[in-house]
Design a protein around this motif. Structure first.
Motif, short mmCIF file in Angstrom:
data_model
loop_
_atom_site.label_atom_id
_atom_site.label_comp_id
_atom_site.label_asym_id
_atom_site.label_seq_id
_atom_site.Cartn_x
_atom_site.Cartn_y
_atom_site.Cartn_z
N LYS A 10 51.11 46.00 43.39
CA LYS A 10 51.24 44.98 43.57
C LYS A 10 49.34 44.82 43.77
N TYR A 11 48.72 44.47 44.26
CA TYR A 11 47.34 44.11 44.92
C TYR A 11 45.89 44.49 44.12
N HIS A 12 46.28 46.23 42.99
CA HIS A 12 45.91 46.84 43.19
C HIS A 12 44.12 46.52 41.86
N PHE A 13 44.74 45.09 41.27
CA PHE A 13 43.14 44.98 40.40
C PHE A 13 42.31 44.27 41.22
N THR A 14 42.93 43.11 42.66
CA THR A 14 42.20 42.78 43.36
C THR A 14 41.64 43.32 44.36
N ILE A 15 41.92 44.84 44.84
CA ILE A 15 41.65 45.54 45.34
C ILE A 15 40.48 46.14 45.42
N PHE A 16 40.61 46.56 43.70
CA PHE A 16 39.58 47.81 42.52
C PHE A 16 38.49 46.70 42.70
N PHE A 17 38.54 45.36 42.32
CA PHE A 17 37.89 44.40 42.36
C PHE A 17 36.77 44.33 43.62
N ILE A 18 37.27 44.38 44.68
CA ILE A 18 37.02 43.84 45.69
C ILE A 18 35.80 45.39 45.94
N LEU A 19 36.61 46.40 45.90
CA LEU A 19 35.29 47.49 45.48
C LEU A 19 34.58 47.62 45.17
N LEU A 20 35.13 47.21 43.48
CA LEU A 20 33.54 47.39 43.00
C LEU A 20 32.33 46.08 43.41
#
Length: 274
Positions: A10-20
């Motif tokens: 559900k929040y994979h875009f947000t998680i990916f953005f934070i990791l970047l």
């Protein structure tokens, strides 16, 4: 596990953005001396603050244990002084206590009130601890009251802020004595009565126990003169600011006069012979 997977999807875009963002920040810090210096300086300061807060929290929760140890040590010192006075009656010891043979026991308040005219305090010691009726109760600040009722494990104290209690007190600087009794109003103040009009007493003078009763040692601090009313013809009305703050009373000392029975028996025989 399914819920975690659903949450990630559900929040994979947000998680990916934070990791970047984390990776980018890490690269900036690693490859730039100035940013690296600032980062470590701020990190060090942050960790110091966190460590300080954790230490303060630990000390706060440890205060109860420390306080209990201090009360126990103080009780032991009081008993040592009394033993020295008994075994060396001609040695001058710098205390305001009388030469009576007193035993001190520490206790804690488990219930109390101070907003009534008939206030009471409950302690966590009773018959099994050697507590008896009419034992004195003091605190590190001053006089508290007298044991009125007891059970096996609890004791109820009649405090100075109960209109039924009257104790013998004196002005420390000149020895004039009278009776101290609360008027039922402000728990911070009581009144010393029966002091002759001509006695020299002023604001700030120290009021202590007289030692005339077989309950309190002589010289236990009660409080300090707040005001002196000279309007009456024969006696002064002295308002006393109590040394003990009954609004936050916790640790106390129960005082046992081990010569109380002897003194009272002798006085009774003397009175009966009149």
């Amino acid at each position: 596990m399914k819920n975690i997977i659903k949450l990630i999807l559900k929040y994979h875009f947000t998680i990916f953005f934070i990791l970047l963002e984390i990776v980018a920040f890490s690269m900036i810090v690693q490859h730039n001396r100035y940013q690296r210096t600032i980062f470590f300086r701020q990190s060090s300061s942050l960790f110091c603050h966190i460590s300080s807060y954790i230490s303060d929290i630990g000390e706060y929760f440890n205060l109860k244990v420390i306080n209990e140890k201090l009360v126990a040590e103080n009780t032991g010192l009081k008993n040592t002084i009394e033993e020295l006075k008994s075994s060396h009656p001609f040695v001058s010891i710098d205390t305001s206590k009388s030469e009576g043979d007193y035993l001190y026991m520490n206790a804690r308040t488990v219930n109390a009130n101070f907003n009534k005219t008939k206030n009471y305090i409950t302690l966590d010691k009773g018959i099994v601890n050697g507590i008896r009726k009419e034992m004195a109760v003091t605190s590190r600040d001053g006089v508290v009251g007298i044991i009125q009722n007891i059970s096996n494990t609890y004791a109820v104290v009649l405090p100075l802020i109960n209109t039924n209690l009257k104790i013998s007190a004196k002005i420390k600087k000149n020895g004039y004595y009278g009776s101290l009794q609360w008027d039922g109003n402000d728990y911070r103040y009581s009144y010393l009565n029966d002091i002759p009009f001509h006695v020299d007493v002023a604001q700030g003078d120290t009021i202590v126990t007289s030692g005339f009763s077989s309950i309190f040692p002589e010289g236990e601090l009660i409080g300090f003169v707040e005001t002196v009313d000279r309007e009456t013809a024969n006696f002064l009305t002295i308002k006393v600011k109590l040394a003990t703050d009954f609004g936050k009373l916790s640790d106390v000392y129960i005082v046992d006069n081990r010569k109380k029975e002897e003194k009272e028996t002798l006085e009774k025989v003397s009175y009966d012979e009149r």
